[in-house]
Design an enzyme around this catalytic site. Structure first.
Site, mmCIF file in Angstrom:
data_model
loop_
_atom_site.group_PDB
_atom_site.id
_atom_site.type_symbol
_atom_site.label_atom_id
_atom_site.label_comp_id
_atom_site.label_asym_id
_atom_site.label_seq_id
_atom_site.Cartn_x
_atom_site.Cartn_y
_atom_site.Cartn_z
ATOM 1 N N GLY A 39 30.211 42.700 45.737
ATOM 2 C CA GLY A 39 30.754 41.631 45.616
ATOM 3 C C GLY A 39 31.022 39.629 46.620
ATOM 4 N N HIS A 95 28.350 47.335 47.675
ATOM 5 C CA HIS A 95 28.990 45.998 48.134
ATOM 6 C C HIS A 95 28.519 44.672 48.535
ATOM 7 C CE1 HIS A 95 31.975 45.630 51.714
ATOM 8 N NE2 HIS A 95 31.888 44.753 51.328
ATOM 9 N N ARG A 128 38.217 47.690 49.836
ATOM 10 C CA ARG A 128 37.986 48.649 51.172
ATOM 11 C C ARG A 128 38.117 49.623 50.621
ATOM 12 N NH1 ARG A 128 35.840 43.779 52.834
ATOM 13 N NH2 ARG A 128 36.428 43.326 54.837
ATOM 14 N N ARG A 160 52.826 42.633 48.791
ATOM 15 C CA ARG A 160 53.913 42.396 49.820
ATOM 16 C C ARG A 160 55.408 41.999 49.414
ATOM 17 N NH1 ARG A 160 51.294 41.813 55.145
ATOM 18 N NH2 ARG A 160 50.244 40.692 54.140
ATOM 19 N N GLU A 175 29.827 54.168 54.459
ATOM 20 C CA GLU A 175 28.644 53.365 53.432
ATOM 21 C C GLU A 175 27.851 52.867 54.922
ATOM 22 O OE1 GLU A 175 30.649 49.249 52.745
ATOM 23 O OE2 GLU A 175 31.357 49.560 51.531
ATOM 24 N N GLY A 208 46.597 37.970 46.526
ATOM 25 C CA GLY A 208 46.056 37.476 46.874
ATOM 26 C C GLY A 208 45.243 36.344 46.411
ATOM 27 N N ARG A 209 44.314 35.542 47.226
ATOM 28 C CA ARG A 209 43.599 34.698 46.544
ATOM 29 C C ARG A 209 42.540 35.535 45.599
ATOM 30 N NH1 ARG A 209 42.655 33.225 51.620
ATOM 31 N NH2 ARG A 209 43.350 30.826 52.566
ATOM 32 N N ILE A 210 42.766 36.773 46.349
ATOM 33 C CA ILE A 210 40.786 37.255 44.806
ATOM 34 C C ILE A 210 42.121 37.450 43.872
ATOM 35 C CG2 ILE A 210 39.609 38.865 44.554
ATOM 36 C CD1 ILE A 210 38.470 39.120 47.406
ATOM 37 N N THR A 254 36.842 46.397 44.940
ATOM 38 C CA THR A 254 36.090 45.819 45.574
ATOM 39 C C THR A 254 36.671 45.660 46.293
ATOM 40 O OG1 THR A 254 37.228 43.397 44.262
ATOM 41 C CG2 THR A 254 35.054 44.685 43.530
#
Length: 343
Positions: free
Chosen positions: A307, A305, A258, A196, A287, A174-176, A256
């Site tokens: 990012g 966490h 989940r 996917r 967490e 995706g974007r990241i 980075t």
């Protein structure tokens, strides 16, 4: 009480709010964002910036029009079912919505919005930082200096791995994932990805990325594996003992996204068995608890966490939240409306 004219939109609702919308914010946001919210809304803020208890969350959700949660808040079906009748918008601070029961919200006519794209560059930067840090054993080097154990330069000391020509396997494009691929090209890395859906050929050429149809094939081929997919029932423990077994000897894993994407027991076994050269982790399953074995491993970089933790990103996310609330309160469908099952 202000008058509220309601108009049904499918099984969610949009409405025009007369007067100021009543907004409850679960965590302390940037001062500039909170000040703007105080100007625009009848807002309840969390100045202490601590996670709300379940009872506190239930109470907050009784007499507001809009809830503004973050990734640390688990807005499950029971909380949504017990929310007050006026709650009709959950304007999430952040892109991910796996912490919100979308189906329960839809059933109660509550619209969900998020803030997609605002943390893309920040998270991609953190991913590259972790890749470099692990490949060049930066944690070990820093420890040597801080403990005053460094005895000087030596031609065979603290040898790491270069990035050029290494195969970077991106899971989730995706974007990241795309932003990571763009950065990786600058380091001379070979980028392969599993997703996917395959990207358009023109975008693959632009990113210099090769599509790998199966996750198993990507794991077998990659020197470094980095995860950028959402946490769902289908991706829980996506990389398990079998997956680590498929990876190359001396490979690296980066997360980075989940914590739930990785079977952390299997990863720890792979690290201490020498199967993995190291790991760069910014997220964890429970967490803020972090397994001591990860902290103790010399080439595991553990970050709290971070990012999305830039001033620019957090301010942009807050502005998107405000824009979504104002659009909804004016009786329009927000741009960042999250459809059920999509994030």
């Amino acid at each position: 009480m202000p008058n509220r004219a309601e108009t049904s939109l499918s099984s969610t609702e949009t409405r025009r709010i007369e007067g100021k919308a009543r907004v409850g914010v679960t965590r302390h946001l940037l001062p500039s964002i909170e000040t703007r919210m105080e100007e625009l809304f009848d807002v309840t803020l969390n100045r202490e910036d601590r996670p709300l208890s379940r009872d506190e969350m239930t109470a907050l959700m009784q007499n507001i029009d809009v809830l503004v949660p973050t990734v640390t808040d688990h807005i499950d079906g029971e909380l949504i079912a017990n929310a007050g009748p006026s709650l009709k918008l959950i304007a999430n601070f952040g892109a991910g919505t796996d912490h919100i029961d979308l189906k329960a919200a839809r059933a109660k006519g509550i619209m969900i919005t998020n803030t997609p794209g605002v943390f893309t560059e920040d998270t991609a930067d953190m991913t590259i930082a972790l890749i470099i840090g692990v490949m060049r054993r930066m944690r070990e080097g820093t420890r040597l200096v801080r403990r005053k154990e460094w005895t000087g330069w030596a031609p065979s000391a603290m040898l790491g791995r270069k990035l050029a020509d290494k195969v970077l396997g991106i899971v989730g494009m995706g974007r990241i994932g795309q932003a990571v691929a763009h950065r990786a090209r600058a380091f001379g890395m070979q980028v392969v990805y599993h997703n996917r859906h395959r990207l358009p050929e023109a975008l693959e050429r632009m990113l210099g990325a090769e599509y790998i149809p199966t996750l198993d094939a990507l794991l077998e081929r990659s020197d470094i594996v980095t995860l950028h997919c959402p946490a769902t029932s289908a991706t829980h423990d996506l990389i398990d003992a079998r997956g680590f077994g498929l990876m190359k000897e001396g490979s690296v894993i980066i997360n980075t996204a989940r914590g739930e994407l990785i079977d952390y027991e299997a990863m720890i076994d792979a690290l201490y068995a020498g199967k993995l050269f190291g790991a760069g982790l910014d997220v964890f399953p429970e967490e803020p608890q972090v397994d001591q074995r990860l902290i103790d491993h010399p080439n595991v970089i553990t970050q709290p966490h971070l990012g999305s933790a830039t001033e620019e990103g957090r301010e942009a996310s807050g502005e998107r939240v405000i824009a979504n609330i104002r659009t909804w309160a004016d009786g329009h469908r927000p741009l960042d409306w999250v459809l059920e099952g999509w994030a």
